[in-house]
Scaffold this motif. Structure first.
Motif, PDB file in Angstrom:
ATOM      1  N   ILE A  96      33.215  45.780  40.950  1.00 56.95           N
ATOM      2  CA  ILE A  96      33.799  44.430  41.201  1.00 56.95           C
ATOM      3  C   ILE A  96      33.447  43.682  40.135  1.00 56.95           C
ATOM      4  O   ILE A  96      34.292  42.821  39.787  1.00 56.95           O
ATOM      5  CB  ILE A  96      33.528  44.217  42.825  1.00 56.95           C
ATOM      6  CG1 ILE A  96      34.061  45.326  43.552  1.00 56.95           C
ATOM      7  CG2 ILE A  96      33.773  42.834  42.963  1.00 56.95           C
ATOM      8  CD1 ILE A  96      33.629  44.901  44.909  1.00 56.95           C
ATOM      9  N   TYR A 100      36.241  42.243  37.460  1.00 57.91           N
ATOM     10  CA  TYR A 100      36.324  40.497  37.657  1.00 57.91           C
ATOM     11  C   TYR A 100      36.079  39.909  36.326  1.00 57.91           C
ATOM     12  O   TYR A 100      36.871  39.222  36.112  1.00 57.91           O
ATOM     13  CB  TYR A 100      35.487  39.994  38.711  1.00 57.91           C
ATOM     14  CG  TYR A 100      35.562  38.670  38.840  1.00 57.91           C
ATOM     15  CD1 TYR A 100      36.831  38.033  39.438  1.00 57.91           C
ATOM     16  CD2 TYR A 100      34.566  37.604  38.738  1.00 57.91           C
ATOM     17  CE1 TYR A 100      36.911  36.699  39.642  1.00 57.91           C
ATOM     18  CE2 TYR A 100      35.052  36.210  39.133  1.00 57.91           C
ATOM     19  CZ  TYR A 100      35.825  35.730  39.456  1.00 57.91           C
ATOM     20  OH  TYR A 100      36.152  34.526  39.809  1.00 57.91           O
ATOM     21  N   LEU A 164      40.299  48.940  39.762  1.00 57.35           N
ATOM     22  CA  LEU A 164      39.925  47.318  40.063  1.00 57.35           C
ATOM     23  C   LEU A 164      40.576  46.734  39.114  1.00 57.35           C
ATOM     24  O   LEU A 164      41.289  45.273  39.645  1.00 57.35           O
ATOM     25  CB  LEU A 164      38.483  47.149  40.313  1.00 57.35           C
ATOM     26  CG  LEU A 164      38.098  47.373  41.660  1.00 57.35           C
ATOM     27  CD1 LEU A 164      36.635  46.979  41.645  1.00 57.35           C
ATOM     28  CD2 LEU A 164      38.722  46.748  42.738  1.00 57.35           C
ATOM     29  N   PHE A 167      44.304  46.075  39.833  1.00 58.01           N
ATOM     30  CA  PHE A 167      44.386  45.359  40.991  1.00 58.01           C
ATOM     31  C   PHE A 167      44.200  44.098  40.690  1.00 58.01           C
ATOM     32  O   PHE A 167      44.958  43.157  41.153  1.00 58.01           O
ATOM     33  CB  PHE A 167      43.876  45.925  42.126  1.00 58.01           C
ATOM     34  CG  PHE A 167      43.960  45.513  43.507  1.00 58.01           C
ATOM     35  CD1 PHE A 167      45.265  46.292  44.146  1.00 58.01           C
ATOM     36  CD2 PHE A 167      43.435  44.353  43.922  1.00 58.01           C
ATOM     37  CE1 PHE A 167      45.532  45.493  45.094  1.00 58.01           C
ATOM     38  CE2 PHE A 167      43.889  43.655  45.136  1.00 58.01           C
ATOM     39  CZ  PHE A 167      44.992  44.574  45.914  1.00 58.01           C
ATOM     40  N   PHE A 168      43.051  43.593  40.311  1.00 63.20           N
ATOM     41  CA  PHE A 168      42.747  42.252  40.116  1.00 63.20           C
ATOM     42  C   PHE A 168      43.922  41.569  39.310  1.00 63.20           C
ATOM     43  O   PHE A 168      44.188  40.256  39.574  1.00 63.20           O
ATOM     44  CB  PHE A 168      41.547  42.082  39.381  1.00 63.20           C
ATOM     45  CG  PHE A 168      40.224  42.194  40.382  1.00 63.20           C
ATOM     46  CD1 PHE A 168      40.603  42.353  41.850  1.00 63.20           C
ATOM     47  CD2 PHE A 168      39.003  42.332  39.850  1.00 63.20           C
ATOM     48  CE1 PHE A 168      39.430  42.643  42.662  1.00 63.20           C
ATOM     49  CE2 PHE A 168      37.921  42.322  40.599  1.00 63.20           C
ATOM     50  CZ  PHE A 168      38.027  42.462  42.114  1.00 63.20           C
ATOM     51  N   LEU A 171      46.850  39.825  41.002  1.00 62.25           N
ATOM     52  CA  LEU A 171      46.570  38.813  42.051  1.00 62.25           C
ATOM     53  C   LEU A 171      47.167  37.565  41.254  1.00 62.25           C
ATOM     54  O   LEU A 171      46.749  37.208  40.241  1.00 62.25           O
ATOM     55  CB  LEU A 171      45.153  38.723  42.417  1.00 62.25           C
ATOM     56  CG  LEU A 171      44.523  39.838  43.164  1.00 62.25           C
ATOM     57  CD1 LEU A 171      43.085  39.669  43.349  1.00 62.25           C
ATOM     58  CD2 LEU A 171      45.110  39.848  44.562  1.00 62.25           C
ATOM     59  N   TYR A 194      38.792  37.601  45.836  1.00 61.26           N
ATOM     60  CA  TYR A 194      39.276  38.491  45.385  1.00 61.26           C
ATOM     61  C   TYR A 194      38.778  39.965  46.434  1.00 61.26           C
ATOM     62  O   TYR A 194      39.742  40.757  46.546  1.00 61.26           O
ATOM     63  CB  TYR A 194      38.570  38.696  43.822  1.00 61.26           C
ATOM     64  CG  TYR A 194      39.260  38.043  42.762  1.00 61.26           C
ATOM     65  CD1 TYR A 194      39.479  36.719  42.884  1.00 61.26           C
ATOM     66  CD2 TYR A 194      39.789  38.703  41.677  1.00 61.26           C
ATOM     67  CE1 TYR A 194      40.429  35.892  41.801  1.00 61.26           C
ATOM     68  CE2 TYR A 194      40.725  38.002  40.823  1.00 61.26           C
ATOM     69  CZ  TYR A 194      40.777  36.738  40.940  1.00 61.26           C
ATOM     70  OH  TYR A 194      41.517  36.195  39.797  1.00 61.26           O
ATOM     71  N   SER A 198      40.942  42.728  47.880  1.00 59.80           N
ATOM     72  CA  SER A 198      41.118  44.061  47.372  1.00 59.80           C
ATOM     73  C   SER A 198      40.637  45.076  48.175  1.00 59.80           C
ATOM     74  O   SER A 198      40.029  46.126  47.387  1.00 59.80           O
ATOM     75  CB  SER A 198      40.706  44.024  45.868  1.00 59.80           C
ATOM     76  OG  SER A 198      39.465  43.373  45.731  1.00 59.80           O
ATOM     77  N   LYS A 199      40.502  44.966  49.358  1.00 60.89           N
ATOM     78  CA  LYS A 199      40.005  45.820  50.156  1.00 60.89           C
ATOM     79  C   LYS A 199      40.367  47.220  50.063  1.00 60.89           C
ATOM     80  O   LYS A 199      39.640  48.540  49.883  1.00 60.89           O
ATOM     81  CB  LYS A 199      40.019  45.510  51.767  1.00 60.89           C
ATOM     82  CG  LYS A 199      38.784  44.720  52.289  1.00 60.89           C
ATOM     83  CD  LYS A 199      38.938  44.618  53.653  1.00 60.89           C
ATOM     84  CE  LYS A 199      38.479  43.236  54.186  1.00 60.89           C
ATOM     85  NZ  LYS A 199      39.329  42.383  55.068  1.00 60.89           N
ATOM     86  N   THR A 200      41.449  47.699  49.976  1.00 59.03           N
ATOM     87  CA  THR A 200      42.059  48.789  49.666  1.00 59.03           C
ATOM     88  C   THR A 200      41.795  49.363  48.426  1.00 59.03           C
ATOM     89  O   THR A 200      41.039  50.638  48.515  1.00 59.03           O
ATOM     90  CB  THR A 200      43.844  48.682  49.682  1.00 59.03           C
ATOM     91  OG1 THR A 200      44.154  47.888  50.640  1.00 59.03           O
ATOM     92  CG2 THR A 200      44.439  50.135  49.812  1.00 59.03           C
ATOM     93  N   SER A 201      41.843  48.795  47.499  1.00 61.49           N
ATOM     94  CA  SER A 201      41.190  49.588  46.316  1.00 61.49           C
ATOM     95  C   SER A 201      39.714  49.898  46.328  1.00 61.49           C
ATOM     96  O   SER A 201      39.186  50.726  45.775  1.00 61.49           O
ATOM     97  CB  SER A 201      41.396  48.492  44.987  1.00 61.49           C
ATOM     98  OG  SER A 201      42.800  48.182  45.078  1.00 61.49           O
ATOM     99  N   THR A 278      48.024  54.702  41.184  1.00 65.40           N
ATOM    100  CA  THR A 278      48.008  53.605  40.269  1.00 65.40           C
ATOM    101  C   THR A 278      47.319  53.912  38.999  1.00 65.40           C
ATOM    102  O   THR A 278      47.589  53.415  38.185  1.00 65.40           O
ATOM    103  CB  THR A 278      47.292  52.558  41.135  1.00 65.40           C
ATOM    104  OG1 THR A 278      46.056  52.990  41.387  1.00 65.40           O
ATOM    105  CG2 THR A 278      47.964  51.862  41.985  1.00 65.40           C
TER     106      THR A 278
END
Lengths: 283, 304
Positions: A96, A100, A164, A167-168, A171, A194, A198-201, A278
């Motif tokens: 994470i 980020y 991640l 995914f990020f 956003l 964030y 992004s719980k799913t990922s 993904t």
């Protein structure tokens, strides 16, 4: 004309269904043999073509689970969790942070670092294992779970970071801007915006780490030497690699080792499918 | 005013460099657990080293020995290439074929997908190796089934010409993960393309080559390269099912590396071998990329 076409199309459909059904039966068949074989006696395992056991025999499970020495499969399961849970927690946390950092900041050397990180995805693990063994030997980490935990704690699995990041990246940046105006710093933006989004990922990454550790055989084989610390794959190998293989025990314990994975998949299918998809699709 | 702006810019830049702090875990991990081991193994490959004594520099000796005196090297390379050449294409073709079928908007996709995916979930686990050795054993279910069909028993695990295929089959069986990636790629293709093609009277085969294949090209490359690198390093199945035998016919390169490094403790020698493997993978990956670009170039009508 149209009806002829419809019939032809219907027939095509039927062929597709038959093909898929046959193929999926072939795929599942070995696992069915494993399942039912676990309940067969050793004499029935060979020389019989019936899938179902004539007599349901549980000795494979009982004797298999008990193991041969001081430790039973309960210990091996516990060991596997002892190794896997820190890997999951630290692996998620570090990924994470790293994702980020790469998504929302323009720092010096970002491009270079990112390229290097992607390049490590192509780095063969086999080239790394020998020098890592020497390194861990020097630090005194052999026969501990640190060789599995530390690479996770330091986010070296680029695949997870990458997932991640993709995914990020999607956003909206307006979220950050709004939060910044409200006086939030980058840490607060990460933890309050964030992460919840992004719980799913995050769950997906956790699942992948879990499975990777659960199945991992090559590395434990090299790093772990005392039976007291054996994880499931090593224990299975011990049950299996004997001059006189007790097949029903080996199959029963294999079945026990596989069941948690299959159940996990059935309950969390969505995360798996999305996660794998993904990584291959996005760049 | 100007000073203020410069101050803001500086503050923003400093703010941006916080990013470095966030990626610090990876940076440390990369340097200590990836780059350092990677480079140190290059150094070991030029040494004689058995862990107990300090490494002794011997130049290219290890590499010379690999190619001149090690009889098992050629055997191992041959087994590995056969394994990859057989399992990789079959694995990718099965994955793509099943993905194409599942993409036909049929009912029960979820159920089928589960059936195809579960084997790959079990990956290179010991459990699967156990089952494989049971199924393909001399009097195992596979041979019994063949017997019912009137075919003689096949020495799946004992005939040196066949074992490598038995092992490869296990890898092919686990095509599910690639299939899911293909399926996602296929779902991304806009349906209008196919509708337009159908109006023009294109047949399915033509549509596959003119629409589907070019559009899932990137996904295909990803799968190909990842699976390629992975399958060159496969270990568990050959190690557990056949132990490299019979007659070293399944002595995959990872097995040889394992034995040289962790049973004979010829660390320097095994490091040299691991670097050869790395070099081969790099060269092939570049070639695949090159070939891929060429292909894209031609299908793009010659435009860059």
């Amino acid at each position: 004309m149209t009806s002829y076409r419809k019939v032809r199309r219907g027939a095509g459909r039927a062929v597709v269904y038959v093909l898929l059904t046959l193929a999926s039966l072939i795929m599942i068949y070995p696992l069915l043999w494993m399942f039912f074989g676990a309940f067969k006696s050793n004499s029935e395992l060979f020389g019989s073509m019936t899938l179902l056991p004539e007599v349901w025999d549980f000795t494979g499970f009982v004797k298999g689970w008990a193991g041969s020495g001081f430790f039973d499969y309960g210990d091996y399961f516990l060991n596997t969790f002892r190794m896997t849970i820190p890997c999951i927690v630290l692996g998620i946390a570090s990924s994470i942070l790293v994702a980020y950092g790469f998504t929302r900041f323009q720092f010096v050397g970002k491009k270079l670092f990112f390229t290097l990180m992607i390049a490590t995805m192509l780095l063969p693990g086999t080239t790394m294992i020998i020098p890592r063994y020497i390194l861990f030997n020097q630090i005194g980490w052999l026969d501990t779970y640190w060789p599995f935990i530390m690479p996770m704690a330091f986010a070296t699995v680029a695949f997870n970071n990458f997932m991640l990041i993709t995914f990020f990246r999607d956003l909206p940046e307006s979220l950050d801007e709004a939060a910044t105006i409200d006086g939030a710093n980058s840490w607060q933006i990460l933890t309050r915006i964030y992460v919840p989004l992004s719980k799913t990922s995050i769950v997906t990454i956790g699942l992948f780490i879990f499975i990777g550790n659960w199945n991992n055989f090559f590395e434990p084989l090299i790093y772990i030497s005392s039976q007291e610390k054996f994880t499931l794959p090593l224990a299975l190998q011990m049950t299996f690699n004997q001059a006189q293989v007790e097949w029903n025990r080996a199959l029963a314990m294999s079945f026990c080792a596989v069941v948690p994975l299959v159940l996990l998949f059935l309950f969390a299918q969505k995360y798996f499918i999305e996660g794998i998809a993904t990584t291959g699709i996005k760049e | 005013m100007k000073a203020v702006r410069a101050g803001n810019a500086r503050r923003r830049r400093r703010h941006q460099n916080i990013g470095l702090l966030y990626i610090l875990p990876w940076l440390i991990g990369f340097l200590c657990l990836q780059l350092y081991p990677f480079l140190s193994s290059l150094y070991y490959s030029f040494t004689q080293y058995n862990i107990l004594n300090a490494p002794i520099w011997i130049g290219l000796e290890n590499f010379r020995n690999i190619f001149t005196t090690d009889a098992n090297f050629g055997v191992s390379v041959k087994a590995t290439f056969l394994y990859v050449a057989f399992s990789l294409p079959l694995r990718l073709i099965s994955a793509l074929a099943v993905a194409l079928l599942l993409n036909l908007k049929i009912r029960g996709v979820g159920l089928f997908r589960t059936a195809f995916y579960i084997p790959s979930l079990l990956g290179g686990s010991v459990a699967v190796a156990v089952v494989w050795r049971y199924l393909f054993g001399g009097e195992g279910p596979v041979n019994l089934a063949l017997g019912l069909l009137g075919a003689g028993p096949v020495n799946w695990l004992a005939d040196q010409n066949i074992t490598i295929f038995t092992i490869s089959l296990l890898s092919v069986w686990q095509f599910g993960a690639s299939m899911v990636i293909f399926l996602a790629g296929l779902k991304n293709i806009p349906v209008v393309y196919y509708e337009a093609a159908r109006v023009e009277g294109a047949r399915p085969v033509r549509m596959f080559f003119s629409i589907t294949l070019p559009l899932i090209y990137r996904v295909l490359m990803y799968n190909f390269i990842m699976e390629f690198i992975r399958s060159f390093q496969d270990f568990t199945a050959a190690f557990l099912i056949t132990k490299g035998g019979p007659m070293n016919s399944t002595y995959l390169f990872a097995l040889k590396l394992y034995e040289d490094a962790f049973q004979s403790f010829r660390i320097g020698y095994a490091s040299a071998e691991s670097w050869l493997l790395f070099a081969v993978l790099v060269v092939f990956t570049i070639l695949i990329f090159r070939a891929g670009n060429l292909w894209e170039f031609y299908t793009g009508g010659g435009k860059k």
